[in-house]
Design an enzyme around this catalytic site. Structure first.
Site: not given
Lengths: 563, 563
Positions: B200, B373
Site C-alpha cells: 500500500d 493508511h
C-alpha cells in the site's frame, strides 16, 4: 468593554456600507462605503472560474451599485496586491471620479496590470500612518502582515464613528522585512472606540496560530542541502517573501535563480525595482539561460502551483517548456496550498513530474508552505484589541462568516457591551445612524463573467457579459480518450446550440471536429492522459478556429470522457 | 539483508503477477496472480466517477485479462470490505470457477451487496492464520490494522517463492478491538525470505506516523460535553471503529444513537450481527424516531461525508431529510477526509449547515479524523521487517508509487542486497522465474463505466459499457442560474447529439427542456444555489423522462452556469 460611544446628535448624516463581493464566497473582495454624495470603494477583487464555468476567464463583481452613483465614487482604496483584491480594478476605474490609493508595492503591481488595459488612473501612494481626507471621510492606513509585503488595514473615520477594514492579514511576529503588524495602533483604535470592524475570516476554521513566513526557511534549507540537481519551486508570483527566502538560500548555496513564467518574471521585477525583493548581483539569470548551467547550480521560481494548464510548472512537468526541463536528481517543490477545486489538477502535474524520475515536495511531506491568513487565535487577538461596537466578518464563504460570528460573540461575551455581530452577505446594505448599525435592505449585486483576457490567446481583449450566452451560442466538443493508451476512441463530435455560421453551420462544425482531432493528435501521450490539459488545448484551438472562420465567439465547453 | 534465496531449479513453473487496477490511480484495486492453469485475483475494487464523467455511476476494471483465462480463475481473495477493494466483485463473479475468500466482516458486507445483484457465490470465511491451498498456491492470511476491523494481508506461497500483498493498512498500536497488526508474522516472513512484497502506498507522501483510531476519542468527548443540541456525525459507513467510538460516547453521555442513510443502516446492522459493533441495549433508535426525542438526547451517524448530493448529510443540510432536521444549538461533525475532487461539494454542504445556525466541526478545527493508511514511517517499518527481494508499490497514483520506490531504496540501501523495485502500472505483467523478477509485457487493462446501479433511480439495473456512447446519444441540458438569487436566467436549452426519438426528436427535446425548468422550479433556493445538487436533480429527472418517453437512455451531461 467597548469604549465606543455613539454620535448622539441627530442630523449627522448616515453611513451605508455595502459589501459588493467576498461575503459568501472566496475572491471578488469589494466593499463600498457611502455618506451623502461621496462613495469610496475598498478593494476590487476578481476570482478565477471553476471548471463548472468553462468559457470564462475571470469573474468580477457586478458594478450596478456604482452605476447608480455617477460621479460620486471619489476613491478606490486597495489594501494589498492579491488578485482577489485588485483583479477587478480595470473594471472599476471607468466609474472612478477621484484617485486610486495603495502602497508602493500594491500600486506597482496594479499599474503593471493596467498597462495591458491602457488605463492610467490618478494614483496616490500611501504609507502606513498616512491620513487622507475624502469628502466626509478621513482615511488612515495601518500596517498589517500577510503573505506579501506592504499590506495595510484601512481606518475610515465617518460622521457616525470609526470603521476599521482589516484587509487580509495574519499576525506575523517575525516578518522577513521587519515591518511588523501594528498591534499598537489596533490597540489605540480599540481604546478610542471603533464603531464597526470588518475582519478577514479566511482561516477562522483553523485552530491556533498561523506561522510566520520565516518558518519555511528550515525546510527549504534542507532541500537546498540535499538536492543533487536542479530545484524548481512553484509558488504564487505575489508571494514576495517566499521568493526572498529562495533567493537568499540560492546566494548562500551558490545557485543561480531563474524566474520562470510571465507573472513570476513581472512581479519579481516590480518588487526588485521598488525595493521589496533583494537579489544580490550575479545571482539572477534569465529563464532562457537555465539550460546553459549545470543542474546543481540552478533554482527556478516558477508559476503554476495550482496546476494551471498554461502555467510554467505544467509545461515543465510534461517536458514542453521552452527553457526548463527536468531530469532525475532534480527536485520540484510546490510551495503553496491547493485552492479548493484545484487538487486534481495539481495531482496530475505531480504525476507527470514523478514520471520524469523527479521527487515532488509539498506541504504534506515538508513544511514548505505557511498560510497568509490568521487562524482562530489571531482573529481572536485582533477582536480583543479592537472590541468594536459592531462586528462584520468578511472574506469567506457563509460557513466561515458564521463561525467567525460565533467566535466573536464568545470572545466578547464577558464585556458589559458584547460585540453585536452583523452577519452580512454581498449586497446587504448596512446602515449606521442614530439608531445604531443594522441591515436595511439589499443593493444590486452579482457577478460579471469575463472572457478573453488571457493574453496571447485572442487577438483583442473583449469584455463580455456572459449572461447572454445566446449571442454567439454554445459549442460542445465531445471526445472519448482511452485513459490507458491516450488514443481517441471513435470520432470527436461537435454539438452546437444557438451557433450559426453564414458559411453553413454543418460544414463549419465538421471542420471544427477535424480541428479537435488534429489538436489531440498533436498532443503528447501525457497531455492526452490529462483531462485538464487536453480540455484547455481543445478549447483554445477550437475558439481560435471558430473566431477566424466565422467571426463568432461561441462558448466552448469540451466534454472529455476518460474511458 | 534479504535472506531470500532463489528457487535454483530450472523447470519450476513461472509465476505472473498482473495488476489490473489501482496502480497509477486511486480505487479499482485488483491484482491477478497466475501459475500454469491457475489464476487467483486479490481484491476487485471500484471507483466513483469524478464530475468529469457525468452519466456514469461506477467504474470497475476491464476484465479482458480474465476473459482469456476461461475456467482458470480459482479464487477471488478479498483483503477488506472497502468499495475500492470490493466494489467490482459483482462483475468478477461471472468469471469465477471457485470460491470467494474473505474474513467474516468482509464477506458480510460483500454479501449484502450481492443480494442486490441476486448473486450467490461459493464463499469461504477465513481468519488470520488460515492456510488454504489453491492449485500451485498456498494462501495464508495475516492480521493488519486499518480504519475498519477484520482486515488482512495475503501471503501467497508460489513455486517461485513467497509473495506478500499487504492490502490496505496502518500500524495501529492501540486498535479499539485489541486485534493488533501482526508485526511478528511480518518479521517471521522477512526471516524466511519473501520473493516480492506488494505494498500500500496511499499515504507515502505524509510525514511520520498515522495515528491510532483511538486518537479521535478526546475530540469527540469534548464535542459531546459542549454541544447543547443534536449531534450529527458524518463519516464513511464502513468506518466501524468510528461508529463504535460514537456509540460508546452516546451511552456514556445518555444520548440515543440513530443510524441515518442507507449505507450507515446496513453496515451498522451487519457489523452488529457479526459482533464487530457493540451497541448497548436501549441506546439505538430508528432514524424515523429522531424527531420524537429532545435534540440534546440524540446523536446521528449519517452518510454523506463527501458532500454526495443524495446522501443523508446533504439532505439534512438543506432541510430536505425525511426524519432529521437541524436547529440552532445542534452540531455537525464531518469525521472524514475530503477525497480529492470533493472539496467544493463538501464546502457547499457546510455552507448550507451554517445557514441553519449550526456549527460544523471538521478535522481542520478539531482532531475528529485520522487516516486509515500508514504514513512514511509505518511503510518504512514494514519494509524493514519484510526486506523482500523485489518490492512493488501498489495503491496510488504514479507520484505515490514513485515516492514509495524512492523510500524503499533509501531504507534498504545498507543491505548487502538492496531491494529491487519494480515500479509497475496497471497491466504490466511481472514475471517471476529462474531469471528473477521483471516486467515482461503488457496485459490488456482498462476501465468499464457502469451506469444505472443507483438503486431506486432506474427501474432495472443495467451494465453498460459506455465506450460506445453513440448507442443512445448524448443530451446536454444547459441552464443559467443567478448565483445570488437562484433564479433561472433565460430558458433551459437541450442540446442533443446522436439522440433520436421515434416520436420526433425536436418535440421530445422541447418537452425535456420543460422538465428541466420544472425540476428547477421545484427545488428550494438553496438547492438552486448549489451546482452539485441541481445537476444531480436535472440529470436524474431528465433521464427518467427520456427513458419513459422514448425508451432510450442517452448520456445526460448537465451544464449549469452560475452567473
Amino acid at each position: 468593554m467597548s469604549v465606543y460611544e455613539h454620535a448622539a446628535t441627530a442630523g449627522v448624516p448616515s453611513v451605508d456600507v455595502v459589501p459588493l463581493g467576498g461575503l459568501g464566497e472566496f475572491g471578488l473582495n469589494m466593499m463600498a462605503i457611502s455618506c451623502g454624495e461621496t462613495t469610496i470603494v475598498i478593494d476590487a477583487g476578481a476570482m478565477f472560474p471553476e471548471t463548472d464555468l468553462p468559457g470564462v476567464d475571470l469573474i468580477v463583481p457586478d458594478l450596478a451599485y456604482l452605476d447608480g452613483r455617477k460621479g460620486q465614487l471619489k476613491a478606490l482604496v486597495l489594501t494589498h496586491a492579491h488578485e482577489d483584491h485588485i483583479g477587478g480594478v480595470p473594471y472599476v476605474l471607468p466609474h472612478l471620479n477621484g484617485a486610486m490609493y495603495g502602497t508602493a508595492l500594491t500600486l506597482g503591481i496594479v499599474q503593471n496590470k493596467l498597462e495591458e488595459h491602457a488605463l492610467e488612473p490618478q494614483t496616490v501612494e500611501i504609507k502606513p500612518g498616512s491620513v487622507i481626507s475624502i469628502g466626509p471621510f478621513t482615511l488612515e492606513f495601518v500596517r498589517v502582515t500577510h503573505s506579501m509585503p506592504d499590506c495595510v488595514a484601512v481606518v475610515v473615520r465617518t460622521p457616525q464613528g470609526v470603521l476599521l477594514h482589516t484587509g487580509d492579514f495574519k499576525v506575523d511576529q517575525t516578518p522577513l522585512d521587519g515591518e511588523a503588524f501594528d498591534l499598537h495602533r489596533f490597540a489605540q483604535l480599540g481604546s478610542e472606540g471603533v464603531l464597526a470592524m470588518f475582519c478577514d475570516s479566511t482561516n477562522i476554521d483553523r485552530r491556533g496560530y498561523t506561522g510566520s513566513e520565516a518558518e519555511v526557511e528550515d525546510a527549504f534549507e534542507e532541500i537546498f542541502t540535499s538536492t543533487e540537481g536542479k530545484i524548481v519551486v512553484a509558488t504564487f508570483a505575489s508571494s514576495i517573501y517566499r521568493l526572498q527566502i529562495i533567493v537568499d538560500l540560492a546566494a548562500q548555496f551558490d545557485r543561480k535563480v531563474a524566474f520562470v513564467g510571465r507573472g513570476m518574471i513581472e512581479n519579481s521585477q516590480i518588487a526588485q525595482r521598488l525595493g521589496f525583493l533583494h537579489v544580490p548581483t550575479g545571482v539572477s539569470i534569465k529563464d532562457s539561460d537555465v539550460q546553459y548551467f549545470p543542474a546543481q547550480d540552478v533554482v527556478c521560481l516558477a508559476t503554476g502551483s495550482q496546476g494551471e494548464a498554461n502555467a510554467a510548472l505544467s509545461r515543465i512537468a510534461i517536458d514542453d517548456h521552452r527553457f526548463v526541463s527536468l531530469k532525475e536528481g532534480d527536485r520540484v517543490v510546490i510551495s503553496a496550498r491547493a485552492i479548493p477545486g484545484n487538487e486534481k489538477a495539481i495531482g496530475r502535474v505531480m504525476n507527470h513530474i514523478a514520471r520524469r524520475g523527479v521527487d515532488v515536495v509539498t506541504e504534506a511531506n515538508k513544511h514548505v508552505h505557511v498560510s497568509g491568513h490568521g487562524s482562530e487565535e489571531e482573529l481572536k487577538l485582533v477582536l480583543s484589541l479592537v472590541r468594536p461596537r459592531y462586528f462584520v466578518p468578511i472574506h469567506g464563504e457563509y460557513r466561515q462568516l458564521a463561525r467567525h460570528a460565533r467566535v466573536a460573540k464568545f470572545v466578547t461575551r464577558g464585556l458589559p457591551t458584547p460585540v453585536e455581530v452583523l452577519t452580512a452577505e454581498n449586497g446587504d446594505r448596512l446602515r449606521f445612524d442614530i439608531e445604531g448599525g443594522r441591515k436595511v435592505d439589499k443593493a444590486p449585486v452579482g457577478r460579471v463573467l469575463i472572457d478573453g483576457t488571457r493574453v496571447g490567446e485572442v487577438d483583442d481583449e473583449v469584455l463580455r457579459d456572459r449572461r447572454h450566452i445566446s449571442i454567439d451560442g454554445l459549442v460542445v466538443p465531445v471526445v472519448a480518450i482511452n485513459a490507458q493508451t491516450g488514443v481517441i476512441e471513435g470520432v470527436p463530435e461537435l454539438v452546437a446550440r444557438g451557433f450559426v455560421s453564414d458559411e453553413g453551420t454543418a460544414a463549419v462544425l465538421a471542420e471544427g471536429a477535424r480541428v479537435v482531432a488534429n489538436t489531440i493528435d498533436a498532443c503528447s501521450v501525457e497531455e492526452r492522459g490529462d483531462p485538464g490539459l487536453i480540455k484547455e488545448r481543445i478549447r483554445s484551438e477550437l475558439r481560435k478556429f471558430l473566431k477566424k472562420r466565422t467571426g463568432r465567439r461561441p462558448m466552448v465547453v469540451p466534454v472529455v470522457m476518460e474511458i
